[in-house]
Scaffold this active site. Structure first.
Site, short mmCIF file in Angstrom:
data_model
loop_
_atom_site.label_atom_id
_atom_site.label_comp_id
_atom_site.label_asym_id
_atom_site.label_seq_id
_atom_site.Cartn_x
_atom_site.Cartn_y
_atom_site.Cartn_z
N ASP A 29 0.87 -1.19 0.00
CA ASP A 29 0.00 0.00 0.00
C ASP A 29 0.90 1.23 0.00
OD1 ASP A 29 -1.74 2.19 0.89
OD2 ASP A 29 -3.21 0.62 1.30
N ILE A 30 0.59 2.15 -0.90
CA ILE A 30 1.43 3.33 -1.08
C ILE A 30 1.26 4.34 0.06
CG2 ILE A 30 -0.11 4.75 -2.50
CD1 ILE A 30 3.46 3.94 -3.51
N GLU A 88 -12.43 3.51 -1.18
CA GLU A 88 -11.64 4.38 -2.07
C GLU A 88 -11.47 3.78 -3.47
OE1 GLU A 88 -7.99 5.70 -0.09
OE2 GLU A 88 -7.07 5.81 -2.07
N HIS A 93 -10.30 -5.80 -2.37
CA HIS A 93 -8.94 -6.00 -1.88
C HIS A 93 -8.93 -6.19 -0.38
CE1 HIS A 93 -9.78 -1.66 -1.98
NE2 HIS A 93 -9.01 -1.57 -0.90
N HIS A 95 -6.68 -5.74 3.03
CA HIS A 95 -5.51 -5.08 3.63
C HIS A 95 -4.83 -6.06 4.58
CE1 HIS A 95 -6.45 -0.72 2.70
NE2 HIS A 95 -7.66 -1.22 2.53
P1 AMP Z 1 -9.90 1.37 0.42
O1 AMP Z 1 -10.52 1.26 -0.95
O2 AMP Z 1 -10.68 2.30 1.32
O3 AMP Z 1 -9.64 0.03 1.06
O4 AMP Z 1 -8.48 2.09 0.23
C1 AMP Z 1 -7.68 1.85 -0.89
C2 AMP Z 1 -6.24 1.66 -0.49
O5 AMP Z 1 -5.49 1.57 -1.67
C3 AMP Z 1 -5.66 2.81 0.35
O6 AMP Z 1 -5.06 2.29 1.52
C4 AMP Z 1 -4.64 3.44 -0.59
O7 AMP Z 1 -3.48 3.93 0.07
C5 AMP Z 1 -4.28 2.29 -1.51
N1 AMP Z 1 -3.84 2.71 -2.83
C6 AMP Z 1 -4.48 3.54 -3.67
N2 AMP Z 1 -3.77 3.71 -4.80
C7 AMP Z 1 -2.65 2.94 -4.67
C8 AMP Z 1 -1.51 2.69 -5.49
N3 AMP Z 1 -1.38 3.25 -6.71
N4 AMP Z 1 -0.56 1.86 -5.03
C9 AMP Z 1 -0.68 1.28 -3.82
N5 AMP Z 1 -1.73 1.48 -2.99
C10 AMP Z 1 -2.70 2.30 -3.41
#
Ligand code: AMP
Length: 130
Positions: A29-30, A88, A93, A95
């Site tokens: 995760d970025i 988001e 996915h 975590h």
């Molecule tokens: P959520 O959809 O609420 O579970 O959050 C999406 C997750 O994806 C967040 O923790 C972001 O930091 C992560 N994220 C979004 N874009 C990227 C990316 N390009 N590379 C890695 N992680 C990402």
């Protein structure tokens, strides 16, 4: 339109890839809550975790298991916490977060910042245990 995770899986957007197989992809995760915070996604693009077919839902967790064990060995922690949010990015996915206590799962906390070198080092540490 393809999700950002599909673009990552297809190599159109870079990622710190931990592992992949035919059906699943894991990457750092970025905006991590902890060192080693990893996302595990099915290559199949489905928004909501509980809309995944049974085989993909189960396979995602089986794939995540070996990633979690590797993170656990690479990062000092009590265990790997797992959570599904998905508010988001509309691509199911999981975590995987190394935790020492419940507060380490608090998504309202400010995220950590790592340099490219630091992300690469974390990746190397995890991959050593895969
Ligand atoms: P959520 O959809 O609420 O579970 O959050 C999406 C997750 O994806 C967040 O923790 C972001 O930091 C992560 N994220 C979004 N874009 C990227 C990316 N390009 N590379 C890695 N992680 C990402």
């Amino acid at each position: 339109m393809a999700t950002i995770f599909t673009k990552i899986i297809n190599g159109e957007i870079p990622s710190y890839k931990v592992a992949e197989d035919d059906n699943f992809y894991a990457f750092l995760d970025i905006n991590p809550l902890a060192k080693g915070h990893t996302l595990v996604v099915p290559k199949k693009e489905v928004d909501y975790m509980f809309d995944l077919d049974d085989e993909t839902l189960a396979g995602l967790h089986i794939f995540a298991k070996k990633i979690a064990k590797a993170i656990e060995k690479a990062v000092p922690c009590k265990r790997i916490g797992t959570t599904v949010i998905g508010l988001e990015v509309p691509h199911a996915h999981l975590h995987l977060i190394p935790i020492k206590g419940i507060n380490d799962m608090n998504f309202e906390k400010p995220k950590l910042k790592f340099t490219d070198e630091e992300f690469k080092q974390i990746l190397e540490d995890i991959k050593k245990h895969l």
